[in-house]
Design an enzyme around this catalytic site. Sequence first.
Site, mmCIF file in Angstrom:
data_model
loop_
_atom_site.group_PDB
_atom_site.id
_atom_site.type_symbol
_atom_site.label_atom_id
_atom_site.label_comp_id
_atom_site.label_asym_id
_atom_site.label_seq_id
_atom_site.Cartn_x
_atom_site.Cartn_y
_atom_site.Cartn_z
ATOM 1 N N GLY A 224 -25.553 55.626 -45.666
ATOM 2 C CA GLY A 224 -25.436 56.428 -46.938
ATOM 3 C C GLY A 224 -24.021 57.125 -46.261
ATOM 4 N N TRP B 216 -21.978 54.880 -46.367
ATOM 5 C CA TRP B 216 -21.081 54.092 -47.418
ATOM 6 C C TRP B 216 -20.703 54.692 -48.846
ATOM 7 C CZ3 TRP B 216 -23.806 50.703 -51.181
ATOM 8 C CH2 TRP B 216 -22.409 50.115 -51.995
ATOM 9 N N HIS B 217 -22.177 55.021 -49.454
ATOM 10 C CA HIS B 217 -22.251 56.052 -50.753
ATOM 11 C C HIS B 217 -21.324 56.723 -50.959
ATOM 12 C CE1 HIS B 217 -26.404 53.218 -50.835
ATOM 13 N NE2 HIS B 217 -26.758 53.624 -52.393
ATOM 14 N N GLY B 218 -20.506 57.411 -49.727
ATOM 15 C CA GLY B 218 -19.706 58.377 -49.902
ATOM 16 C C GLY B 218 -20.154 59.947 -49.199
#
Lengths: 82, 395
Positions: free
Chosen positions: B321, B323-325
């Site tokens: 999660g 890593w997505h932002g």
Amino acid sequence: MADKADVEARLLDEIADICGDDIVREKRDVDLFEEGLLDSMGAIELLVAIEEDFGVSIAPTAVPRDEMNTVDKICAQVLKRL
Amino acid sequence: MSFYEDPSFFILLAAAIVPAAVLGCTGRRIKPWGLVVSVLFLVGLFMGSWEGLLLVACYVPLTFLVSRLVLARVRSGRPLTAATRLVSLACVIGPLVIYKVSTAAGSGILGFVGISYITFKTTQVLLEIEDGLIESLSFIDYLYFLVFFPVFTSGPIDRSRRFMADANRTLDRPHYLDLLGRGIVFLLIGAASQIVIATIFKQWYKPVAFDMTQDVWSQLVSFVQVSYAYGLYLYFDFAGYSLMAQGASMCLGIETPANFRLPFLSHSLEEFWDRWHITLSHWLRDYVFMRMERSLTRHRIPKKRDARAAVGLVADMCLMGAWHGLTPQYLLYGLYHGVLLAIEQIMTHRWRFFRAHRNDVGMKVVMWFITLNLVMFGFSIFSGQLFTFIGGIHG
């Protein structure tokens, strides 16, 4: 060095324990991941058990899954490294 | 120039494939040409934002140097110290972490298009060197692996040993022609999926805030419909892109792994992550989850197996999660999947009735239905739809 039959017997106990199913003793060429007997967590438990019992360390990506997915293949991978 | 979006990309891609096809059909290695066009495409990608290209040009040699130093140490037979591991890992993932944190704080620094995907690859190389799985590393192979243009911006995330074996082989004509043919079909199907089908679903994605004055039931039904529209849009968009990236790779002789395998047919969330964004979830499984679990299991922390699995799964998915932002919607999305996977793991391990009947048709249908709806609800978190909806309650 432990002989082959002894290593296999000890490994079989460990695999049966981790999979929680004695069926692995009979079907030694069944795909453990496909049958839902082993998952990533089980695979790690097995690698650590092998490390502790045989002193053989296998990195998580050292062996592709399809080369370590049955009882026979697991035995072969361990025996190769002893 | 945006990859797989701008018409100019597709024209240049076709132009790049022609010499590759000539090399492939005459039994020659495509690698030198592949490397040249990859560099040229990167120049096209960063046109107008040259600092991005400069960052890539610094990052690649720096990580190569770090990897080679660690490799020399491993090959000398001396054990790696914790400090060496930490410093080398920091060099490799540092820029991505700084970029993600600074983006969350307001203005991103050290970022460039494709930074996430290049970091996955450099980290994999470093960790496998430490494990003794990579015994040699040439700069040309490393560079080609990192800048290979079909997958540079958004994956699929290949593995270095697999990629380099593909890049350094020479194919016989029938084998290459088979690859080229499949590659072109993949490019066409992928384009249709992304440009036509995804666009249709996207227009149905219209998140709305909950309205206290309206009928609750009908609003819930439309919430579900919108989350399905988003899930299907995301699937056809990303799976379409991934298929094109795979197809373009194949034309250059590289069999990039698949990223999707009919994810909405999954009977469990574990199976879902084996079918959805496969190269990302398998990367996280191999380099985060399994390594972390190995340490936890060695030290028996926590004592109980199920607790150890739960800790690893939640950490793994939270990282996914993050890593997505670093935003509430992505962090919550990661936590949501981590918790669900942990529950599912305990259920599969402990619940004898479920274990005995999980292959029955009835159970499979029930599990498929539950899984699909949990996945779609997850997308409503991921897309921000849930936050918009709940926002209406507060007015």
